[in-house]
Design a protein around this motif. Structure first.
Motif, PDB file in Angstrom:
ATOM      1  N   GLU A  33       0.883  -1.159   0.000  1.00 51.26           N
ATOM      2  CA  GLU A  33       0.000   0.000   0.000  1.00 51.26           C
ATOM      3  C   GLU A  33       0.922   1.210   0.000  1.00 51.26           C
ATOM      4  OE1 GLU A  33      -2.885  -0.089   3.090  1.00 51.26           O
ATOM      5  OE2 GLU A  33      -3.871  -1.902   2.311  1.00 51.26           O
ATOM      6  N   ALA A  34       0.831   2.016  -1.059  1.00 51.55           N
ATOM      7  CA  ALA A  34       1.793   3.099  -1.230  1.00 51.55           C
ATOM      8  C   ALA A  34       1.125   4.333  -1.813  1.00 51.55           C
ATOM      9  CB  ALA A  34       2.932   2.648  -2.135  1.00 51.55           C
ATOM     10  N   ALA A  35       1.834   5.440  -1.693  1.00 53.74           N
ATOM     11  CA  ALA A  35       1.412   6.699  -2.307  1.00 53.74           C
ATOM     12  C   ALA A  35       2.639   7.313  -2.969  1.00 53.74           C
ATOM     13  CB  ALA A  35       0.845   7.645  -1.244  1.00 53.74           C
ATOM     14  N   HIS A  36       2.399   8.177  -3.969  1.00 48.86           N
ATOM     15  CA  HIS A  36       3.547   8.817  -4.612  1.00 48.86           C
ATOM     16  C   HIS A  36       3.188  10.204  -5.113  1.00 48.86           C
ATOM     17  CE1 HIS A  36       3.036   8.241  -9.232  1.00 48.86           C
ATOM     18  NE2 HIS A  36       1.863   8.338  -8.679  1.00 48.86           N
ATOM     19  N   ILE A  37       4.229  10.968  -5.367  1.00 44.76           N
ATOM     20  CA  ILE A  37       4.118  12.277  -6.006  1.00 44.76           C
ATOM     21  C   ILE A  37       5.023  12.210  -7.233  1.00 44.76           C
ATOM     22  CG2 ILE A  37       4.462  14.759  -5.772  1.00 44.76           C
ATOM     23  CD1 ILE A  37       4.252  14.365  -2.714  1.00 44.76           C
ATOM     24  N   LEU A  38       4.445  12.393  -8.405  1.00 46.18           N
ATOM     25  CA  LEU A  38       5.199  12.256  -9.655  1.00 46.18           C
ATOM     26  C   LEU A  38       5.600  13.620 -10.204  1.00 46.18           C
ATOM     27  CD1 LEU A  38       6.261  10.797 -12.193  1.00 46.18           C
ATOM     28  CD2 LEU A  38       3.913  10.858 -13.081  1.00 46.18           C
ATOM     29  N   PHE A  39       6.884  13.732 -10.513  1.00 40.87           N
ATOM     30  CA  PHE A  39       7.409  14.891 -11.223  1.00 40.87           C
ATOM     31  C   PHE A  39       7.787  14.390 -12.622  1.00 40.87           C
ATOM     32  CE2 PHE A  39       7.938  15.456  -6.754  1.00 40.87           C
ATOM     33  CZ  PHE A  39       7.568  16.778  -6.526  1.00 40.87           C
ATOM     34  N   ALA A  40       6.907  14.629 -13.569  1.00 43.66           N
ATOM     35  CA  ALA A  40       7.045  14.012 -14.884  1.00 43.66           C
ATOM     36  C   ALA A  40       8.198  14.622 -15.682  1.00 43.66           C
ATOM     37  CB  ALA A  40       5.748  14.158 -15.670  1.00 43.66           C
ATOM     38  N   ALA A  41       8.908  13.749 -16.420  1.00 45.68           N
ATOM     39  CA  ALA A  41       9.982  14.191 -17.314  1.00 45.68           C
ATOM     40  C   ALA A  41      10.292  13.051 -18.262  1.00 45.68           C
ATOM     41  CB  ALA A  41      11.236  14.573 -16.534  1.00 45.68           C
ATOM     42  N   ALA A  42      10.396  13.363 -19.550  1.00 48.43           N
ATOM     43  CA  ALA A  42      10.703  12.332 -20.542  1.00 48.43           C
ATOM     44  C   ALA A  42      12.112  11.799 -20.322  1.00 48.43           C
ATOM     45  CB  ALA A  42      10.586  12.914 -21.950  1.00 48.43           C
ATOM     46  N   PRO A  43      12.323  10.495 -20.559  1.00 47.64           N
ATOM     47  CA  PRO A  43      13.639   9.901 -20.284  1.00 47.64           C
ATOM     48  C   PRO A  43      14.774  10.485 -21.117  1.00 47.64           C
ATOM     49  CG  PRO A  43      12.135   8.295 -21.287  1.00 47.64           C
ATOM     50  CD  PRO A  43      11.327   9.503 -20.983  1.00 47.64           C
ATOM     51  N   ASP A  44      14.463  11.022 -22.310  1.00 46.53           N
ATOM     52  CA  ASP A  44      15.520  11.558 -23.168  1.00 46.53           C
ATOM     53  C   ASP A  44      15.661  13.078 -23.061  1.00 46.53           C
ATOM     54  OD1 ASP A  44      13.109  12.140 -24.307  1.00 46.53           O
ATOM     55  OD2 ASP A  44      13.635  11.506 -26.338  1.00 46.53           O
ATOM     56  N   ASP A  45      14.996  13.676 -22.084  1.00 47.87           N
ATOM     57  CA  ASP A  45      15.060  15.133 -21.893  1.00 47.87           C
ATOM     58  C   ASP A  45      15.877  15.411 -20.631  1.00 47.87           C
ATOM     59  OD1 ASP A  45      14.658  17.830 -21.474  1.00 47.87           O
ATOM     60  OD2 ASP A  45      12.544  17.802 -22.089  1.00 47.87           O
ATOM     61  N   ALA A  66      16.663  16.755 -14.871  1.00 49.58           N
ATOM     62  CA  ALA A  66      17.402  17.433 -13.802  1.00 49.58           C
ATOM     63  C   ALA A  66      16.476  18.322 -12.985  1.00 49.58           C
ATOM     64  CB  ALA A  66      18.547  18.251 -14.405  1.00 49.58           C
ATOM     65  N   GLU A  67      15.578  19.040 -13.668  1.00 46.61           N
ATOM     66  CA  GLU A  67      14.635  19.900 -12.965  1.00 46.61           C
ATOM     67  C   GLU A  67      13.681  19.070 -12.111  1.00 46.61           C
ATOM     68  OE1 GLU A  67      10.993  23.063 -13.842  1.00 46.61           O
ATOM     69  OE2 GLU A  67      12.197  22.304 -15.511  1.00 46.61           O
ATOM     70  N   ALA A  68      13.203  17.940 -12.674  1.00 43.98           N
ATOM     71  CA  ALA A  68      12.292  17.076 -11.921  1.00 43.98           C
ATOM     72  C   ALA A  68      12.980  16.526 -10.673  1.00 43.98           C
ATOM     73  CB  ALA A  68      11.804  15.932 -12.807  1.00 43.98           C
ATOM     74  N   ARG A  69      14.242  16.151 -10.803  1.00 41.99           N
ATOM     75  CA  ARG A  69      14.973  15.626  -9.644  1.00 41.99           C
ATOM     76  C   ARG A  69      15.115  16.699  -8.561  1.00 41.99           C
ATOM     77  NH1 ARG A  69      18.047  11.638  -7.824  1.00 41.99           N
ATOM     78  NH2 ARG A  69      17.718  10.414  -9.714  1.00 41.99           N
ATOM     79  N   ALA A  70      15.445  17.910  -8.987  1.00 43.24           N
ATOM     80  CA  ALA A  70      15.600  18.989  -8.004  1.00 43.24           C
ATOM     81  C   ALA A  70      14.287  19.244  -7.267  1.00 43.24           C
ATOM     82  CB  ALA A  70      16.084  20.254  -8.704  1.00 43.24           C
ATOM     83  N   ARG A  71      13.165  19.270  -8.003  1.00 41.00           N
ATOM     84  CA  ARG A  71      11.866  19.501  -7.375  1.00 41.00           C
ATOM     85  C   ARG A  71      11.501  18.351  -6.442  1.00 41.00           C
ATOM     86  NH1 ARG A  71       7.722  19.897 -11.755  1.00 41.00           N
ATOM     87  NH2 ARG A  71       6.337  20.473 -10.028  1.00 41.00           N
ATOM     88  N   ALA A  72      11.766  17.116  -6.888  1.00 38.65           N
ATOM     89  CA  ALA A  72      11.434  15.948  -6.072  1.00 38.65           C
ATOM     90  C   ALA A  72      12.257  15.937  -4.788  1.00 38.65           C
ATOM     91  CB  ALA A  72      11.681  14.669  -6.870  1.00 38.65           C
ATOM     92  N   GLU A  73      13.538  16.268  -4.892  1.00 37.60           N
ATOM     93  CA  GLU A  73      14.387  16.280  -3.702  1.00 37.60           C
ATOM     94  C   GLU A  73      13.939  17.365  -2.721  1.00 37.60           C
ATOM     95  OE1 GLU A  73      18.273  16.658  -5.370  1.00 37.60           O
ATOM     96  OE2 GLU A  73      18.523  14.476  -5.654  1.00 37.60           O
ATOM     97  N   ALA A  74      13.485  18.503  -3.271  1.00 38.95           N
ATOM     98  CA  ALA A  74      12.999  19.571  -2.397  1.00 38.95           C
ATOM     99  C   ALA A  74      11.737  19.139  -1.648  1.00 38.95           C
ATOM    100  CB  ALA A  74      12.731  20.828  -3.209  1.00 38.95           C
ATOM    101  N   VAL A  75      10.807  18.483  -2.355  1.00 41.83           N
ATOM    102  CA  VAL A  75       9.575  18.007  -1.714  1.00 41.83           C
ATOM    103  C   VAL A  75       9.885  16.899  -0.721  1.00 41.83           C
ATOM    104  CG1 VAL A  75       7.411  16.764  -2.142  1.00 41.83           C
ATOM    105  CG2 VAL A  75       8.006  18.755  -3.534  1.00 41.83           C
ATOM    106  N   LEU A  76      10.839  16.021  -1.061  1.00 41.28           N
ATOM    107  CA  LEU A  76      11.225  14.962  -0.134  1.00 41.28           C
ATOM    108  C   LEU A  76      11.761  15.560   1.164  1.00 41.28           C
ATOM    109  CD1 LEU A  76      11.639  11.941   0.432  1.00 41.28           C
ATOM    110  CD2 LEU A  76      13.866  12.114  -0.700  1.00 41.28           C
ATOM    111  N   ALA A  77      12.534  16.633   1.043  1.00 42.55           N
ATOM    112  CA  ALA A  77      13.060  17.292   2.231  1.00 42.55           C
ATOM    113  C   ALA A  77      11.923  17.888   3.062  1.00 42.55           C
ATOM    114  CB  ALA A  77      14.054  18.378   1.833  1.00 42.55           C
ATOM    115  N   GLU A  78      10.938  18.490   2.403  1.00 40.46           N
ATOM    116  CA  GLU A  78       9.785  19.049   3.118  1.00 40.46           C
ATOM    117  C   GLU A  78       9.037  17.956   3.865  1.00 40.46           C
ATOM    118  OE1 GLU A  78       7.189  22.094   1.375  1.00 40.46           O
ATOM    119  OE2 GLU A  78       8.428  21.932  -0.445  1.00 40.46           O
ATOM    120  N   LEU A  79       8.857  16.808   3.204  1.00 42.55           N
ATOM    121  CA  LEU A  79       8.099  15.711   3.814  1.00 42.55           C
ATOM    122  C   LEU A  79       8.872  15.064   4.951  1.00 42.55           C
ATOM    123  CD1 LEU A  79       6.571  14.077   0.620  1.00 42.55           C
ATOM    124  CD2 LEU A  79       5.326  15.221   2.466  1.00 42.55           C
ATOM    125  N   SER A  80      10.175  15.063   4.865  1.00 45.37           N
ATOM    126  CA  SER A  80      10.976  14.493   5.951  1.00 45.37           C
ATOM    127  C   SER A  80      10.768  15.299   7.225  1.00 45.37           C
ATOM    128  CB  SER A  80      12.462  14.487   5.569  1.00 45.37           C
ATOM    129  OG  SER A  80      12.672  13.641   4.455  1.00 45.37           O
TER     130      SER A  80
END
Length: 265
Positions: free
Chosen positions: A116-128, A133-147
């Motif tokens: 049983e899981a939940a997720h937050i998706l920051f979409a980005a095409a694999p070849d872009d 890089a932008e999606a990773r930065a946003r995801a890491e920022a949200v992960l820090a907020e959630l921590s």
């Protein structure tokens, strides 16, 4: 003018260079090494010619079979199939050996785990790359907020997620192994209940929360025996067919392409 590639001759029969060029399209080649695909194609057609010659020598012919609705074997494909059916005798399965493999590798025979899981998706095409890089930065920022504030997961999912699950707080419901892409599955499998993690998949970056997990039990031997027999039979047929083809190749007169392991001409 000398041709760039030598003619390929099998027991006196020259293989049409045009057929080799066409077959080469089915054999990927490392960048900058087009000769790799040509050699692979030449070897494949040389083996086909050897098998056809052997079928004719044995007087083997077969009616083409229907592979799929409206899709039929050619007469040559049917002859090769009939030859291999007659010539190849795979090693039969030994149930004691299968039982020993089962006992030595129990983790291979677990029922799928449930999550049983939940997720937050920051979409980005694999070849872009910039978008990734932008999606990773946003995801890491949200992960820090959630921590710092885990209770904000639903709020942040609704604000950031590119998945339709955002309307349910990012909750994905009950998942079993294989329900999601392998990259997501692998991260889930390594998480502890109640923890957060970052996953990168073909869809982008995911912040994942694992709420619960039920580990699959090891299936009994009787339940997996048909699967083990099928895997053995497939592997045994491949081994036997390779050995048979190797014998035919060793006895043939072939020029223009080598069957050495280094693939040289």
């Amino acid at each position: 003018m000398k041709p760039l590639l030598p003619p390929v001759v099998v027991n006196g029969v020259t293989i049409d260079p045009g057929r080799i060029a066409a077959e080469a399209q089915n054999h990927p080649a490392p960048k900058g090494k087009p000769g790799h695909a040509w050699r692979a194609a030449a070897r494949a057609l040389a083996v086909r010619e050897i098998l056809l010659q052997e079928a004719r020598a044995r007087g083997i012919a077969a009616e083409p079979a229907e592979l799929a609705p409206g899709q039929w074997e050619t007469e040559e494909e049917a002859a090769i199939r009939a030859l291999l059916d007659r010539a190849i005798r795979p090693e039969p399965a030994d149930e004691a050996a299968l039982a020993a493999h089962y006992a030595a590798h129990p983790e291979q025979f677990r029922a799928p785990s449930l999550y049983e899981a939940a997720h937050i998706l920051f979409a980005a095409a694999p070849d872009d790359a910039p978008a990734r890089a932008e999606a990773r930065a946003r995801a890491e920022a949200v992960l820090a907020e959630l921590s710092a504030a885990p209770r904000r997961f639903a709020e942040l999912a609704a604000h950031h997620s590119a998945c339709s699950s955002k309307t349910a707080g990012g909750v994905l419901g009950q998942l079993s192994s294989g329900d999601t892409v392998p990259e997501f599955d692998a991260v889930l499998a390594g998480m502890e209940e109640g923890t957060l993690a970052l996953a990168e998949t073909r869809y982008g970056l995911h912040v994942i929360r694992l709420d619960a997990r039920a580990r699959g039990e090891v299936l009994p031997f009787a339940a997996v025996l048909p699967q083990l027999r099928q895997a053995h039979d497939k592997a045994a047929w491949l081994r036997a067919s390779r050995a048979y083809v190797d014998r035919l190749v060793a006895g043939a007169r072939i020029s223009g392409v080598s069957f050495r392991r280094d693939g040289g001409i």
